[in-house]
Enzyme design. Structure first.
Site, PDB file in Angstrom:
ATOM      1  N   LEU A 155     112.609  61.975  27.624  1.00  0.00           N
ATOM      2  CA  LEU A 155     111.432  62.140  26.764  1.00  0.00           C
ATOM      3  C   LEU A 155     111.886  62.679  25.405  1.00  0.00           C
ATOM      4  CD1 LEU A 155     108.956  63.653  29.387  1.00  0.00           C
ATOM      5  CD2 LEU A 155     109.006  61.307  28.496  1.00  0.00           C
ATOM      6  N   ARG A 171     112.885  60.918  16.284  1.00  0.00           N
ATOM      7  CA  ARG A 171     113.910  61.772  15.656  1.00  0.00           C
ATOM      8  C   ARG A 171     113.432  62.457  14.382  1.00  0.00           C
ATOM      9  NH1 ARG A 171     115.597  58.081  18.231  1.00  0.00           N
ATOM     10  NH2 ARG A 171     117.484  58.034  19.509  1.00  0.00           N
ATOM     11  N   LYS A 230     120.064  64.876  25.889  1.00  0.00           N
ATOM     12  CA  LYS A 230     120.424  65.834  24.857  1.00  0.00           C
ATOM     13  C   LYS A 230     119.440  65.753  23.707  1.00  0.00           C
ATOM     14  CE  LYS A 230     121.392  63.511  21.896  1.00  0.00           C
ATOM     15  NZ  LYS A 230     120.642  62.453  21.142  1.00  0.00           N
ATOM     16  N   ILE A 284     116.611  54.571  25.519  1.00  0.00           N
ATOM     17  CA  ILE A 284     117.961  54.957  25.941  1.00  0.00           C
ATOM     18  C   ILE A 284     118.179  54.764  27.449  1.00  0.00           C
ATOM     19  CG2 ILE A 284     117.342  57.412  26.224  1.00  0.00           C
ATOM     20  CD1 ILE A 284     120.737  55.900  25.090  1.00  0.00           C
ATOM     21  N   ALA A 285     117.088  54.640  28.215  1.00  0.00           N
ATOM     22  CA  ALA A 285     117.241  54.596  29.682  1.00  0.00           C
ATOM     23  C   ALA A 285     118.110  53.435  30.191  1.00  0.00           C
ATOM     24  CB  ALA A 285     115.874  54.585  30.357  1.00  0.00           C
ATOM     25  N   ARG A 340     103.461  56.130  30.118  1.00  0.00           N
ATOM     26  CA  ARG A 340     102.058  56.450  29.869  1.00  0.00           C
ATOM     27  C   ARG A 340     101.180  55.206  29.983  1.00  0.00           C
ATOM     28  NH1 ARG A 340     103.035  59.237  24.234  1.00  0.00           N
ATOM     29  NH2 ARG A 340     104.346  57.388  24.156  1.00  0.00           N
ATOM     30  N   HIS A 357     111.216  67.944  26.500  1.00  0.00           N
ATOM     31  CA  HIS A 357     112.261  68.184  27.514  1.00  0.00           C
ATOM     32  C   HIS A 357     111.941  69.412  28.363  1.00  0.00           C
ATOM     33  CE1 HIS A 357     115.784  65.843  25.390  1.00  0.00           C
ATOM     34  NE2 HIS A 357     114.763  65.070  25.723  1.00  0.00           N
TER      35      HIS A 357
HETATM   36  N1  LIG Z   1     122.477  59.867  25.385  1.00  0.00           N
HETATM   37  C1  LIG Z   1     122.327  59.074  24.334  1.00  0.00           C
HETATM   38  O1  LIG Z   1     123.226  58.325  23.954  1.00  0.00           O
HETATM   39  C2  LIG Z   1     121.030  59.077  23.620  1.00  0.00           C
HETATM   40  C3  LIG Z   1     120.089  60.013  23.922  1.00  0.00           C
HETATM   41  N2  LIG Z   1     118.868  59.998  23.333  1.00  0.00           N
HETATM   42  C4  LIG Z   1     117.902  61.029  23.699  1.00  0.00           C
HETATM   43  O2  LIG Z   1     116.962  60.444  24.573  1.00  0.00           O
HETATM   44  C5  LIG Z   1     115.639  60.888  24.281  1.00  0.00           C
HETATM   45  C6  LIG Z   1     114.774  59.674  23.987  1.00  0.00           C
HETATM   46  O3  LIG Z   1     115.269  58.926  22.930  1.00  0.00           O
HETATM   47  P1  LIG Z   1     114.894  57.367  22.746  1.00  0.00           P
HETATM   48  O4  LIG Z   1     115.134  56.635  24.005  1.00  0.00           O
HETATM   49  O5  LIG Z   1     115.597  56.901  21.546  1.00  0.00           O
HETATM   50  O6  LIG Z   1     113.349  57.491  22.435  1.00  0.00           O
HETATM   51  P2  LIG Z   1     112.090  56.557  22.793  1.00  0.00           P
HETATM   52  O7  LIG Z   1     111.104  56.834  21.726  1.00  0.00           O
HETATM   53  O8  LIG Z   1     112.506  55.166  23.069  1.00  0.00           O
HETATM   54  O9  LIG Z   1     111.615  57.171  24.182  1.00  0.00           O
HETATM   55  C7  LIG Z   1     110.927  58.334  24.347  1.00  0.00           C
HETATM   56  C8  LIG Z   1     109.966  58.158  25.501  1.00  0.00           C
HETATM   57  O10 LIG Z   1     109.176  59.344  25.535  1.00  0.00           O
HETATM   58  C9  LIG Z   1     107.878  59.007  25.975  1.00  0.00           C
HETATM   59  N3  LIG Z   1     106.897  59.866  25.321  1.00  0.00           N
HETATM   60  C10 LIG Z   1     106.093  60.730  25.972  1.00  0.00           C
HETATM   61  N4  LIG Z   1     105.318  61.387  25.116  1.00  0.00           N
HETATM   62  C11 LIG Z   1     105.621  60.936  23.899  1.00  0.00           C
HETATM   63  C12 LIG Z   1     105.136  61.228  22.607  1.00  0.00           C
HETATM   64  N5  LIG Z   1     104.183  62.153  22.402  1.00  0.00           N
HETATM   65  N6  LIG Z   1     105.653  60.550  21.571  1.00  0.00           N
HETATM   66  C13 LIG Z   1     106.625  59.637  21.755  1.00  0.00           C
HETATM   67  N7  LIG Z   1     107.138  59.326  22.968  1.00  0.00           N
HETATM   68  C14 LIG Z   1     106.627  59.957  24.020  1.00  0.00           C
HETATM   69  C15 LIG Z   1     107.674  57.530  25.747  1.00  0.00           C
HETATM   70  O11 LIG Z   1     107.376  57.179  27.061  1.00  0.00           O
HETATM   71  P3  LIG Z   1     106.289  56.174  27.606  1.00  0.00           P
HETATM   72  O12 LIG Z   1     107.195  55.055  27.968  1.00  0.00           O
HETATM   73  O13 LIG Z   1     105.685  56.933  28.702  1.00  0.00           O
HETATM   74  O14 LIG Z   1     105.329  55.806  26.519  1.00  0.00           O
HETATM   75  C16 LIG Z   1     109.021  56.983  25.349  1.00  0.00           C
HETATM   76  O15 LIG Z   1     109.409  55.948  26.216  1.00  0.00           O
HETATM   77  C17 LIG Z   1     115.797  61.901  23.152  1.00  0.00           C
HETATM   78  O16 LIG Z   1     115.863  63.192  23.706  1.00  0.00           O
HETATM   79  C18 LIG Z   1     117.132  61.546  22.505  1.00  0.00           C
HETATM   80  O17 LIG Z   1     117.774  62.676  21.927  1.00  0.00           O
HETATM   81  C19 LIG Z   1     118.541  59.000  22.454  1.00  0.00           C
HETATM   82  C20 LIG Z   1     119.439  58.038  22.108  1.00  0.00           C
HETATM   83  C21 LIG Z   1     120.798  58.043  22.602  1.00  0.00           C
HETATM   84  O1  LIG Z   2     122.302  60.275  21.178  1.00  0.00           O
HETATM   85  C1  LIG Z   2     122.405  59.614  20.185  1.00  0.00           C
HETATM   86  O2  LIG Z   2     123.553  58.953  19.943  1.00  0.00           O
HETATM   87  C2  LIG Z   2     123.671  57.949  18.988  1.00  0.00           C
HETATM   88  C3  LIG Z   2     122.726  58.131  17.841  1.00  0.00           C
HETATM   89  O3  LIG Z   2     122.713  56.983  17.047  1.00  0.00           O
HETATM   90  C4  LIG Z   2     121.355  58.445  18.327  1.00  0.00           C
HETATM   91  O4  LIG Z   2     120.464  58.601  17.252  1.00  0.00           O
HETATM   92  C5  LIG Z   2     121.367  59.671  19.152  1.00  0.00           C
HETATM   93  O5  LIG Z   2     120.089  59.991  19.622  1.00  0.00           O
END
Ligand SMILES: NC(=O)C1=CN([C@@H]2O[C@H](COP(=O)(O)OP(=O)(O)OC[C@H]3O[C@@H](n4cnc5c(N)ncnc54)[C@H](OP(=O)(O)O)[C@@H]3O)[C@@H](O)[C@H]2O)C=CC1
Ligand SMILES: O=C1OC[C@@H](O)[C@H](O)[C@H]1O
Length: 380
Positions: free
Chosen positions: A86, A182, A109, A23-24, A46, A91
């Protein structure tokens, strides 16, 4: 469109990203390009290869990795703010650590796994004079603010009921989707967490007050897993909430909506919509999640003429037609950190409220709340 990057001001905030999360790029890297007071200065991941590849791809100067990579970035004096994407279950721990290191935090979120944790975070941020914001991005877009303005203007009379849905068909999930964060209970998984937080936020925002009770709730459980914990994971949840003054709200979220028709082979269209019924008419708000891509606000006064509205910028001129929800969010975050009044803000109280009602809904479905973090901040 790809926006043209802007030059950075002296004193621009320097941001570190915790984790090379998917998402970054849309949520912080792209919006930062057009903000003169915000620089993506570092990323920590990591794994070394992942961290370096991410930094190279996105033009990020500093890279941290390895078992201490996250903490090393938090300890970097050159970093002012942290973006925390994360998994939900991390979080709490990493936001506490970032605040301890004196950084402002933009936190993905849903805030944490429980209301109690979210409360601790906001109290801690306040005690340290730091800004903490939950990234409920669509809350910052002018479109949702316009819908609220129409309700609050009294044009359609008293609010009676609301409905907000964020549902995607199964066909939109990728092949490896079962491994997605998720659906991992210990990482704060569950679709009421990941997607339900939005429709819940929408009805709480439009009502302008907290619900009183969960009238009913049901969850569609994750069905592929065999382990016990997966039984507490929902792929979809529906709930009816009671608000003060006889207002009710239905919310729905689903990440894998089953098909319909013969053998269930026909996929549903994505449903991203809020409907508001007042004593004197209705509002339909299509695409509350990404209104920057497209949205429509249809206002239908009872017995009157329907009209369609669009709000890509605020009516006082703040914003640009092409700004993403995430760009509006970044504008507000930077304004707050810089001591200016943001156009829209999500308070700690609101984030705690959203988390509390996520919990209440999970309890009502029978799936139960997500696990609290075991992390305890070391005492000074
Ligand atoms: N605002 C929005 O529109 C959205 C928000 N989100 C939120 O963003 C967050 C991340 O979602 P998303 O980007 O889809 O997820 P990802 O799985 O792509 O990213 C999660 C990151 O967490 C790190 N990490 C650290 N520890 C763990 C672990 N034990 N298991 C897995 N990952 C770990 C990983 O980092 P590393 O690179 O260090 O390995 C990874 O890059 C969630 O809280 C989600 O709700 C998600 C999608 C849309
Ligand atoms: O934040 C989000 O918005 C769009 C969804 O598809 C996603 O799963 C969720 O993490």
């Amino acid at each position: 469109m790809t926006p043209t990057p802007v030059p950075k001001d002296d004193g621009a905030l320097r941001c570190g990203i915790l984790g090379a999360a998917k998402i970054a790029p849309p949520a912080i890297i792209l919006p930062a390009r057009t903000h003169p007071e915000f620089i993506i200065a570092a990323v920590a991941a990591r794994g070394k290869d992942k961290a370096e590849a991410f930094a190279k791809k996105h033009g990020i100067a500093k890279v941290y990795f390895g078992p201490n990579g996250y903490q090393d970035m938090l300890d970097d004096k050159d970093i002012d703010v942290i973006y925390n994407p994360l998994p939900n279950g991390l979080h709490y721990e990493w936001t506490l650590k970032a605040l301890t290191a004196g950084k402002h935090v933009l936190l993905e979120k849903p805030g944490t796994d429980t209301a109690a944790e979210t409360k601790v975070l906001f109290n801690y941020a306040e005690s340290k004079g730091l800004v903490l914001l939950e990234a409920l991005h669509c809350r910052f877009h002018p479109a949702l603010n316009r819908v609220k303005e129409i309700i609050d203007s009294g044009e359609l009379g008293k609010l009676k009921s609301m409905k907000a849905s964020l549902c995607f068909p199964r066909v939109m999930s990728g092949p490896d989707d079962d491994n997605n964060i998720r659906y991992q209970f210990e990482l704060g998984g569950g679709i009421m967490m990941g997607m339900g937080c939005y429709p819940l936020m929408i009805v709480r925002t439009l009502a302008g007050t907290e619900p009183i009770s969960v009238l009913s709730a049901s969850a569609a459980p994750f069905t592929n897993g065999t382990d016990e914990q997966r039984r507490t994971i929902d792929v979809g949840t529906e709930a009816v909430l009671e608000f003060p003054s006889d207002v009710t709200a239905e919310i729905a979220c689903h990440s894998r909506r089953p098909g319909w028709g013969p053998l269930g082979l026909l996929p549903h269209l994505p449903e991203v919509k809020a409907e508001v019924t007042c004593e004197g008419g209705k509002i339909e708000f299509v695409n509350f999640l990404f209104p920057n891509v497209y949205h429509k606000i249809q206002v239908a006064p009872t017995g009157g003429e329907k009209r369609d509205e669009w709000a890509y910028t605020f009516n006082d001129g703040v914003g640009e037609d092409w700004w993403l929800t995430y760009r509006y969010q970044l504008e507000a975050f930077v304004d707050k950190v810089k001591g200016r009044q943001p156009k829209t803000w999500v308070t700690g109280e609101e984030s705690i409220g959203n988390m509390q009602w996520i919990e209440n809904i999970y309890v009502a479905t029978g799936l139960g709340v997500r696990p609290n973090s075991t992390f305890v901040l070391p005492q000074d």
